[in-house]
Design a protein around this motif. Structure first.
Motif, PDB file in Angstrom:
ATOM      1  N   HIS A 291      44.676  20.560  48.041  1.00 17.25           N
ATOM      2  CA  HIS A 291      44.505  21.826  47.331  1.00 17.25           C
ATOM      3  C   HIS A 291      43.466  22.700  48.028  1.00 17.25           C
ATOM      4  O   HIS A 291      42.632  22.199  48.778  1.00 17.25           O
ATOM      5  N   PRO A 292      43.495  24.011  47.752  1.00 19.66           N
ATOM      6  CA  PRO A 292      42.448  24.873  48.299  1.00 19.66           C
ATOM      7  C   PRO A 292      41.102  24.585  47.638  1.00 19.66           C
ATOM      8  O   PRO A 292      41.048  23.934  46.591  1.00 19.66           O
ATOM      9  N   THR A 293      40.037  25.085  48.248  1.00 24.71           N
ATOM     10  CA  THR A 293      38.738  24.990  47.597  1.00 24.71           C
ATOM     11  C   THR A 293      38.761  25.875  46.351  1.00 24.71           C
ATOM     12  O   THR A 293      39.565  26.804  46.243  1.00 24.71           O
ATOM     13  N   LEU A 294      37.878  25.577  45.406  1.00 26.31           N
ATOM     14  CA  LEU A 294      37.887  26.298  44.131  1.00 26.31           C
ATOM     15  C   LEU A 294      36.470  26.521  43.635  1.00 26.31           C
ATOM     16  O   LEU A 294      35.651  25.597  43.654  1.00 26.31           O
ATOM     17  N   THR A 295      36.218  27.733  43.192  1.00 27.23           N
ATOM     18  CA  THR A 295      35.008  28.055  42.443  1.00 27.23           C
ATOM     19  C   THR A 295      35.460  28.700  41.146  1.00 27.23           C
ATOM     20  O   THR A 295      36.238  29.657  41.161  1.00 27.23           O
ATOM     21  N   ALA A 296      35.020  28.162  40.008  1.00 31.44           N
ATOM     22  CA  ALA A 296      35.354  28.724  38.697  1.00 31.44           C
ATOM     23  C   ALA A 296      34.073  29.267  38.077  1.00 31.44           C
ATOM     24  O   ALA A 296      33.057  28.574  38.042  1.00 31.44           O
ATOM     25  N   VAL A 297      34.141  30.504  37.606  1.00 29.97           N
ATOM     26  CA  VAL A 297      32.972  31.184  37.076  1.00 29.97           C
ATOM     27  C   VAL A 297      33.275  31.649  35.652  1.00 29.97           C
ATOM     28  O   VAL A 297      34.290  32.321  35.421  1.00 29.97           O
ATOM     29  N   GLY A 298      32.402  31.298  34.715  1.00 36.17           N
ATOM     30  CA  GLY A 298      32.504  31.807  33.358  1.00 36.17           C
ATOM     31  C   GLY A 298      31.840  33.168  33.276  1.00 36.17           C
ATOM     32  O   GLY A 298      30.744  33.355  33.793  1.00 36.17           O
ATOM     33  N   VAL A 299      32.532  34.121  32.671  1.00 37.94           N
ATOM     34  CA  VAL A 299      32.017  35.488  32.563  1.00 37.94           C
ATOM     35  C   VAL A 299      32.144  35.968  31.119  1.00 37.94           C
ATOM     36  O   VAL A 299      32.848  35.358  30.308  1.00 37.94           O
ATOM     37  N   THR A 300      31.482  37.071  30.820  1.00 38.39           N
ATOM     38  CA  THR A 300      31.549  37.606  29.462  1.00 38.39           C
ATOM     39  C   THR A 300      32.513  38.779  29.326  1.00 38.39           C
ATOM     40  O   THR A 300      32.872  39.145  28.217  1.00 38.39           O
ATOM     41  N   TRP A 301      32.941  39.342  30.464  1.00 33.96           N
ATOM     42  CA  TRP A 301      33.789  40.534  30.385  1.00 33.96           C
ATOM     43  C   TRP A 301      34.614  40.684  31.647  1.00 33.96           C
ATOM     44  O   TRP A 301      34.097  40.531  32.757  1.00 33.96           O
ATOM     45  N   LEU A 302      35.907  40.969  31.486  1.00 37.34           N
ATOM     46  CA  LEU A 302      36.811  41.231  32.607  1.00 37.34           C
ATOM     47  C   LEU A 302      37.701  42.433  32.307  1.00 37.34           C
ATOM     48  O   LEU A 302      38.912  42.392  32.500  1.00 37.34           O
ATOM     49  N   TYR A 303      37.113  43.488  31.804  1.00 30.13           N
ATOM     50  CA  TYR A 303      37.840  44.733  31.571  1.00 30.13           C
ATOM     51  C   TYR A 303      39.056  44.526  30.662  1.00 30.13           C
ATOM     52  O   TYR A 303      40.138  45.038  30.909  1.00 30.13           O
ATOM     53  N   GLY A 304      38.894  43.689  29.642  1.00 29.35           N
ATOM     54  CA  GLY A 304      39.973  43.447  28.686  1.00 29.35           C
ATOM     55  C   GLY A 304      40.862  42.269  29.016  1.00 29.35           C
ATOM     56  O   GLY A 304      41.773  41.952  28.258  1.00 29.35           O
ATOM     57  N   PHE A 305      40.605  41.608  30.138  1.00 23.45           N
ATOM     58  CA  PHE A 305      41.387  40.449  30.548  1.00 23.45           C
ATOM     59  C   PHE A 305      40.588  39.185  30.272  1.00 23.45           C
ATOM     60  O   PHE A 305      39.383  39.224  30.071  1.00 23.45           O
ATOM     61  N   GLN A 306      41.272  38.034  30.278  1.00 21.30           N
ATOM     62  CA  GLN A 306      40.617  36.749  30.044  1.00 21.30           C
ATOM     63  C   GLN A 306      40.540  35.889  31.297  1.00 21.30           C
ATOM     64  O   GLN A 306      39.814  34.909  31.336  1.00 21.30           O
ATOM     65  N   PHE A 307      41.296  36.264  32.345  1.00 25.87           N
ATOM     66  CA  PHE A 307      41.420  35.445  33.554  1.00 25.87           C
ATOM     67  C   PHE A 307      41.600  36.353  34.757  1.00 25.87           C
ATOM     68  O   PHE A 307      42.326  37.343  34.697  1.00 25.87           O
ATOM     69  N   GLU A 308      40.942  35.986  35.848  1.00 25.13           N
ATOM     70  CA  GLU A 308      41.100  36.700  37.117  1.00 25.13           C
ATOM     71  C   GLU A 308      41.058  35.670  38.241  1.00 25.13           C
ATOM     72  O   GLU A 308      40.297  34.703  38.174  1.00 25.13           O
ATOM     73  N   ILE A 309      41.880  35.884  39.277  1.00 24.66           N
ATOM     74  CA  ILE A 309      41.918  34.986  40.422  1.00 24.66           C
ATOM     75  C   ILE A 309      41.852  35.800  41.710  1.00 24.66           C
ATOM     76  O   ILE A 309      42.552  36.799  41.840  1.00 24.66           O
ATOM     77  N   LYS A 310      40.961  35.382  42.621  1.00 25.55           N
ATOM     78  CA  LYS A 310      40.904  35.996  43.941  1.00 25.55           C
ATOM     79  C   LYS A 310      40.970  34.893  44.959  1.00 25.55           C
ATOM     80  O   LYS A 310      40.511  33.784  44.711  1.00 25.55           O
ATOM     81  N   VAL A 311      41.577  35.180  46.121  1.00 24.56           N
ATOM     82  CA  VAL A 311      41.812  34.142  47.118  1.00 24.56           C
ATOM     83  C   VAL A 311      41.558  34.655  48.526  1.00 24.56           C
ATOM     84  O   VAL A 311      41.549  35.855  48.780  1.00 24.56           O
ATOM     85  N   ILE A 312      41.388  33.683  49.422  1.00 23.49           N
ATOM     86  CA  ILE A 312      41.424  33.924  50.860  1.00 23.49           C
ATOM     87  C   ILE A 312      42.538  33.033  51.396  1.00 23.49           C
ATOM     88  O   ILE A 312      42.589  31.837  51.089  1.00 23.49           O
ATOM     89  N   ALA A 313      43.434  33.633  52.172  1.00 21.92           N
ATOM     90  CA  ALA A 313      44.563  32.898  52.743  1.00 21.92           C
ATOM     91  C   ALA A 313      44.544  33.019  54.257  1.00 21.92           C
ATOM     92  O   ALA A 313      44.097  34.038  54.800  1.00 21.92           O
ATOM     93  N   LYS A 314      45.051  31.991  54.930  1.00 22.43           N
ATOM     94  CA  LYS A 314      45.221  32.015  56.383  1.00 22.43           C
ATOM     95  C   LYS A 314      46.539  32.729  56.659  1.00 22.43           C
ATOM     96  O   LYS A 314      47.580  32.355  56.103  1.00 22.43           O
ATOM     97  N   LEU A 315      46.493  33.762  57.488  1.00 20.42           N
ATOM     98  CA  LEU A 315      47.709  34.485  57.843  1.00 20.42           C
ATOM     99  C   LEU A 315      48.563  33.640  58.793  1.00 20.42           C
ATOM    100  O   LEU A 315      48.015  32.865  59.592  1.00 20.42           O
ATOM    101  N   PRO A 316      49.868  33.777  58.717  1.00 16.89           N
ATOM    102  CA  PRO A 316      50.726  33.046  59.655  1.00 16.89           C
ATOM    103  C   PRO A 316      50.413  33.453  61.091  1.00 16.89           C
ATOM    104  O   PRO A 316      50.033  34.598  61.352  1.00 16.89           O
ATOM    105  N   GLU A 317      50.595  32.502  62.010  1.00 16.06           N
ATOM    106  CA  GLU A 317      50.378  32.798  63.426  1.00 16.06           C
ATOM    107  C   GLU A 317      51.434  33.808  63.883  1.00 16.06           C
ATOM    108  O   GLU A 317      52.579  33.740  63.476  1.00 16.06           O
ATOM    109  N   ALA A 318      51.000  34.729  64.735  1.00 16.01           N
ATOM    110  CA  ALA A 318      51.933  35.780  65.209  1.00 16.01           C
ATOM    111  C   ALA A 318      52.954  35.200  66.160  1.00 16.01           C
ATOM    112  O   ALA A 318      52.761  34.249  66.820  1.00 16.01           O
TER     113      ALA A 318
END
Length: 131
Positions: A104-131
């Motif tokens: 699996h990828p590495t993971l950091t989970a952060v508890g927050v008090t506000w996400l602009y009306g949302f309850q969950f947000e996910i951001k990622v870094i991906a390796k681009l395919p080789e050209a």
């Protein structure tokens, strides 16, 4: 000054332009994806938590596809959860539908008090395919 190599998923460019950020940037062989929430086409939150998580992953996967990637290319994940003590188990019951197999990828989970009306947000870094 460097010109940013922006990736836009189909059909959502106006939403990103209105909110003044890029959904993803290609740089040095990686794709840096902005936090994705369970927003409907108009940007409003999906009201049901599990549906919101699914939509966040669908929005994320649309960006990954636009860059020629899949979730299998993801190397690092950060999730933000409003009230994780109450919501983590429900959210994590949906994640395997999208996460893929080990390793699996590495993971950091952060508890927050506000996400602009949302309850969950996910951001990622991906390796681009080789050209």
């Amino acid at each position: 000054m460097m010109t940013r190599d922006v990736v836009f998923p189909e059909g959502r460019q106006a939403l990103y332009e209105r909110n003044r950020y890029s959904p993803a940037i290609r740089s040095n062989g990686f794709l840096f994806v902005s936090g994705q929430v369970g927003s409907r086409e108009d940007g409003s939150p999906e009201p049901d938590l599990e549906a919101q998580v699914r939509r966040a992953f669908d929005n994320l996967n649309a960006i990954l596809r636009a860059a020629g990637c899949t979730f299998e290319d993801v190397v690092d994940v950060t999730v933000f959860i409003v009230d994780p003590e109450s919501h983590f188990e429900k959210i994590w019951s949906v994640v395997p539908e999208y996460w893929g197999g080990a390793p699996h990828p590495t993971l950091t989970a952060v508890g927050v008090t506000w996400l602009y009306g949302f309850q969950f947000e996910i951001k990622v870094i991906a390796k681009l395919p080789e050209a």
